[in-house]
Design a protein around this motif. Structure first.
Motif, mmCIF file in Angstrom:
data_model
loop_
_atom_site.group_PDB
_atom_site.id
_atom_site.type_symbol
_atom_site.label_atom_id
_atom_site.label_comp_id
_atom_site.label_asym_id
_atom_site.label_seq_id
_atom_site.Cartn_x
_atom_site.Cartn_y
_atom_site.Cartn_z
ATOM 1 N N SER A 43 0.832 -1.211 0.000
ATOM 2 C CA SER A 43 0.000 0.000 0.000
ATOM 3 C C SER A 43 0.860 1.251 0.000
ATOM 4 N N ASN A 44 2.137 1.106 0.372
ATOM 5 C CA ASN A 44 3.070 2.234 0.385
ATOM 6 C C ASN A 44 4.081 2.146 -0.746
ATOM 7 N N SER A 45 3.765 1.348 -1.761
ATOM 8 C CA SER A 45 4.708 1.113 -2.856
ATOM 9 C C SER A 45 4.094 1.509 -4.195
ATOM 10 N N TYR A 46 4.850 1.285 -5.250
ATOM 11 C CA TYR A 46 4.431 1.709 -6.588
ATOM 12 C C TYR A 46 3.160 1.007 -7.050
ATOM 13 N N GLN A 47 2.870 -0.187 -6.514
ATOM 14 C CA GLN A 47 1.663 -0.900 -6.955
ATOM 15 C C GLN A 47 0.389 -0.122 -6.639
ATOM 16 N N SER A 48 0.435 0.709 -5.587
ATOM 17 C CA SER A 48 -0.765 1.431 -5.153
ATOM 18 C C SER A 48 -0.706 2.916 -5.481
ATOM 19 N N ALA A 49 0.096 3.286 -6.482
ATOM 20 C CA ALA A 49 0.281 4.697 -6.838
ATOM 21 C C ALA A 49 -0.714 5.185 -7.890
ATOM 22 N N GLY A 50 -1.670 4.341 -8.265
ATOM 23 C CA GLY A 50 -2.588 4.733 -9.331
ATOM 24 C C GLY A 50 -3.382 5.983 -9.016
ATOM 25 N N GLY A 51 -3.810 6.130 -7.776
ATOM 26 C CA GLY A 51 -4.583 7.312 -7.408
ATOM 27 C C GLY A 51 -3.770 8.584 -7.501
ATOM 28 N N THR A 52 -2.531 8.517 -7.047
ATOM 29 C CA THR A 52 -1.640 9.678 -7.154
ATOM 30 C C THR A 52 -1.409 10.048 -8.616
ATOM 31 N N ASN A 53 -1.164 9.050 -9.438
ATOM 32 C CA ASN A 53 -0.937 9.308 -10.862
ATOM 33 C C ASN A 53 -2.162 9.929 -11.521
ATOM 34 N N ALA A 54 -3.346 9.380 -11.221
ATOM 35 C CA ALA A 54 -4.576 9.898 -11.820
ATOM 36 C C ALA A 54 -4.828 11.331 -11.378
ATOM 37 N N SER A 55 -4.617 11.603 -10.098
ATOM 38 C CA SER A 55 -4.830 12.955 -9.585
ATOM 39 C C SER A 55 -3.885 13.947 -10.245
ATOM 40 N N GLU A 56 -2.627 13.563 -10.425
ATOM 41 C CA GLU A 56 -1.656 14.473 -11.047
ATOM 42 C C GLU A 56 -2.018 14.778 -12.492
ATOM 43 N N ILE A 57 -2.570 13.809 -13.207
ATOM 44 C CA ILE A 57 -3.016 14.052 -14.586
ATOM 45 C C ILE A 57 -4.120 15.106 -14.602
ATOM 46 N N PHE A 58 -5.071 14.958 -13.695
ATOM 47 C CA PHE A 58 -6.190 15.893 -13.653
ATOM 48 C C PHE A 58 -5.734 17.277 -13.194
ATOM 49 N N ILE A 59 -4.848 17.320 -12.204
ATOM 50 C CA ILE A 59 -4.350 18.598 -11.689
ATOM 51 C C ILE A 59 -3.654 19.387 -12.798
ATOM 52 N N GLU A 71 -11.698 19.359 -5.217
ATOM 53 C CA GLU A 71 -12.377 18.215 -4.600
ATOM 54 C C GLU A 71 -12.179 16.957 -5.438
ATOM 55 N N TYR A 72 -12.378 17.062 -6.738
ATOM 56 C CA TYR A 72 -12.292 15.871 -7.589
ATOM 57 C C TYR A 72 -10.866 15.324 -7.640
ATOM 58 N N SER A 73 -9.867 16.193 -7.566
ATOM 59 C CA SER A 73 -8.484 15.707 -7.566
ATOM 60 C C SER A 73 -8.234 14.816 -6.350
ATOM 61 N N ILE A 74 -8.858 15.145 -5.220
ATOM 62 C CA ILE A 74 -8.718 14.326 -4.014
ATOM 63 C C ILE A 74 -9.550 13.056 -4.132
ATOM 64 N N ASP A 75 -10.718 13.153 -4.741
ATOM 65 C CA ASP A 75 -11.535 11.955 -4.977
ATOM 66 C C ASP A 75 -10.749 10.929 -5.796
ATOM 67 N N LEU A 76 -10.060 11.398 -6.836
ATOM 68 C CA LEU A 76 -9.256 10.508 -7.674
ATOM 69 C C LEU A 76 -8.162 9.820 -6.860
ATOM 70 N N SER A 77 -7.497 10.599 -6.028
ATOM 71 C CA SER A 77 -6.408 10.061 -5.225
ATOM 72 C C SER A 77 -6.901 8.963 -4.292
ATOM 73 N N PHE A 78 -8.013 9.197 -3.603
ATOM 74 C CA PHE A 78 -8.555 8.210 -2.673
ATOM 75 C C PHE A 78 -9.028 6.960 -3.405
ATOM 76 N N ALA A 79 -9.685 7.147 -4.554
ATOM 77 C CA ALA A 79 -10.202 5.989 -5.297
ATOM 78 C C ALA A 79 -9.069 5.061 -5.717
ATOM 79 N N GLY A 80 -7.958 5.633 -6.137
ATOM 80 C CA GLY A 80 -6.867 4.828 -6.645
ATOM 81 C C GLY A 80 -5.888 4.342 -5.607
ATOM 82 N N GLN A 81 -5.935 4.909 -4.391
ATOM 83 C CA GLN A 81 -5.011 4.486 -3.346
ATOM 84 C C GLN A 81 -5.677 3.629 -2.274
ATOM 85 N N TYR A 82 -6.934 3.929 -1.950
ATOM 86 C CA TYR A 82 -7.600 3.222 -0.857
ATOM 87 C C TYR A 82 -9.009 2.760 -1.209
ATOM 88 N N GLY A 83 -9.421 3.005 -2.457
ATOM 89 C CA GLY A 83 -10.740 2.603 -2.901
ATOM 90 C C GLY A 83 -10.692 1.379 -3.787
#
Length: 549
Positions: free
Chosen positions: A265-281, A338-350
């Motif tokens: 959960s703290n590694s690259y396998q769970s970085a999808g939410g961060t990546n998605a949020s950065e694209i939107f940002i 708000e949506y940038s944070i929604d993306l991050s949560f969905a891809g990291q903990y959702g």
């Protein structure tokens, strides 16, 4: 001397000197000499494993608040925060502080989760409450982007940079925030939550008993629990409750911070939410970045710095009462924040994360154990079996269970419960229609998930429309489970088909237990947390677990 419990805990760290990404490079371990006979996990002072903290400047809102005292503006006194700010494009006078994801000060979910709220039918009673609460408003975490932004801006004066227009305040601005700990607004949120829970559930407390409430060793988590208990019981809460402190550090099992013991959960396998949020940002802040750079001759802001500046608005407001950063952004940009944070949560903990279920499944196991009257003795998750196998630290006879946790952990718990109502794919191009997973509605500061056990003398009609037509004509006494997140019902049947399509969102207890046992297995904990599997693009996963084992 260090007590035996702490010594064993420290020894278990071994040589794993890995920096916890949530707290930067400094980890504070306090092991104060004491002759106390109180076990360390019940010891409020001296504290252990509090984590790195620092305090910030005291607010002076009576002097620093400039908004909005102009002719023609309605005056809204701060209570205590200044939220009456003129935001470009905000034609409906909406509150931007309810568009800040997990940085939003607490507010009840304004729109609900798809079902109406119903009173209990006559003769029904709530027999057990299981509450999972998030800590209150806090300073940014150490080594945050806001801290880095502050240090950068303060260093530009010596380089001759002179901001103009709406950014001219930066010429004299200084960073005044601390790190990690609760601020007075956060104290208030948890005290108020304790008072509210007393009004809602105070009758459940059995007089002349002492309940065990659980939190983690981080300072803000300790104080979160204490402020809640003060609101619920009063200043003498220690006469009614004993606080259990579970170590909140990497590699320690703790269902209230399940990511600590789930490596992936703290590694690259769970970085999808961060990546998605950065694209939107990078898309939604293009115009804002251009505006910033037009007012900063001699300095060029990056998109990530502008995003950090946007995050300064909620942090300064909750800490100091007002922030000049808030009206630098349009209303649409706050919707997008708000949506940038929604993306991050969905891809990291959702449900778009391979470890979403695994991080939260330990707490699900604990809830099921409480409902079934069973101690946990086998390590299948992040649950701390040392504590959960003892009735002194994991009692099964309480009518009120109070636990205190973090935002991302609560998000993972909802995923682990299999609440697929929140599994909708969130594209990086913008919000989908009828978006269900909105972080400010689910994990604001001071969020709370209340799980009620309800006993009824007869089965309750699945399609009731009022309290007066509640019961079936015949049948046996029935027990139900009712999920309430931020004061609104989550309809369990929307995610767990066996619960049925009930208008009240409840689920029969036996049905719920069977459904959740299947959800626990879906987490695939060992493989999700420790398996060697590849990272996949955001949007590939939809069930909160890795693709295969």
């Amino acid at each position: 001397m260090i007590s035996l419990t702490v010594a064993l805990a420290l020894a278990s760290l071994g040589s794993a000197a890995v920096i916890d990404k949530r707290q930067g490079a400094t980890v504070t371990v306090t092991a104060t000499a004491t002759t106390s006979t109180v076990p360390d996990y019940f010891q409020a002072s001296p504290a252990i494993f509090e984590g790195f903290t620092s305090t910030g400047s005291a607010p002076f809102l009576a002097e620093t608040n400039p908004a909005p005292f102009v002719v023609g503006s309605s005056f809204a006194p701060n209570r205590p925060l200044e939220t009456a700010l003129p935001i470009s494009g905000n034609t409906n006078n909406a509150n931007i502080f309810q568009l800040m994801g997990n940085l939003s000060p607490y507010f009840p979910n304004p729109s609900g989760f798809g079902v109406d709220e119903f009173p209990l039918p006559a003769g029904a009673n709530i027999s057990v409450l299981n509450t999972l609460s998030r800590h209150g408003s806090r300073y940014p975490t150490s080594n945050s982007s806001q801290q880095a932004f502050g240090m950068t801006i303060q260093g530009l004066d010596s380089k001759g940079v002179n901001f103009t227009g709406a950014l001219s305040f930066l010429n004299t601005w200084t960073y005044k925030l601390g790190s990690e700990i609760l601020i007075p607004k956060g104290n208030q949120e948890l005290f108020d939550s304790g008072v509210l829970h007393y009004f809602d559930y105070g009758y459940l407390y059995k007089p002349n008993t002492t309940i065990v409430a659980r939190t983690t060793t981080e300072e803000r988590m300790r104080e979160t629990a204490m402020y809640f208990l003060t609101g619920f019981f009063g200043l003498n809460w220690q006469n009614y409750a004993k606080l259990e402190f579970i170590i909140d550090e990497s590699y320690f099992n703790n269902s209230l911070a399940g990511y600590n013991s789930c490596n992936n959960s703290n590694s690259y396998q769970s970085a999808g939410g961060t990546n998605a949020s950065e694209i939107f940002i990078a898309t939604y802040l293009q115009n804002a970045t251009n505006r910033f750079n037009s007012m900063s001759p001699g300095y060029n802001f990056s998109v990530s710095q502008v995003y950090a500046a946007q995050g300064m608005c909620p942090y300064e407001t909750i800490a100091l009462g007002y922030s000049a950063f808030c009206d630098l952004f349009t209303y649409q940009e706050w919707l997008d924040f708000e949506y940038s944070i929604d993306l991050s949560f969905a891809g990291q903990y959702g449900f778009q994360s391979p470890t979403g279920r695994a991080v939260g499944v330990g707490y699900v196991e604990e809830v099921l154990a409480r409902f079934q009257g069973q101690l946990l003795t086998v390590a299948n998750s992040s649950a701390n079996i040392t504590l959960d196998s003892m009735s002194s630290t994991f009692p099964l006879n309480q009518t009120i269970y109070l636990d205190f946790s973090h935002d991302v952990n609560i998000a993972a718990v909802l995923t682990a419960f299999g609440l697929t109502q929140f599994s909708q794919f969130l594209p990086t191009t913008g919000p989908p229609a009828n978006q269900q997973m909105i972080v400010s509605h689910m994990e604001p500061f001071g969020a709370r998930l209340d799980i009620e056990v309800i006993n009824t003398p007869l089965p309750v009609l699945a399609n009731r429309t009022s309290a007066s037509n509640g019961y079936a004509a015949t049948g046996s006494p029935t027990q139900y489970v009712h999920f309430v997140l931020n004061q609104r019902t989550i309809p369990l049947g929307a995610s767990l088909p066996s619960c049925g399509n009930r208008t009240d969102g409840w689920c029969e207890m036996a049905t719920f237990i069977a459904a959740e046992q299947a959800q626990v297995a879906m987490s695939n904990y060992e493989y999700a947390c420790f398996g060697n599997y590849p990272s996949v693009p955001y949007g590939t996963l939809m069930n909160g677990a890795p693709q295969s084992s």
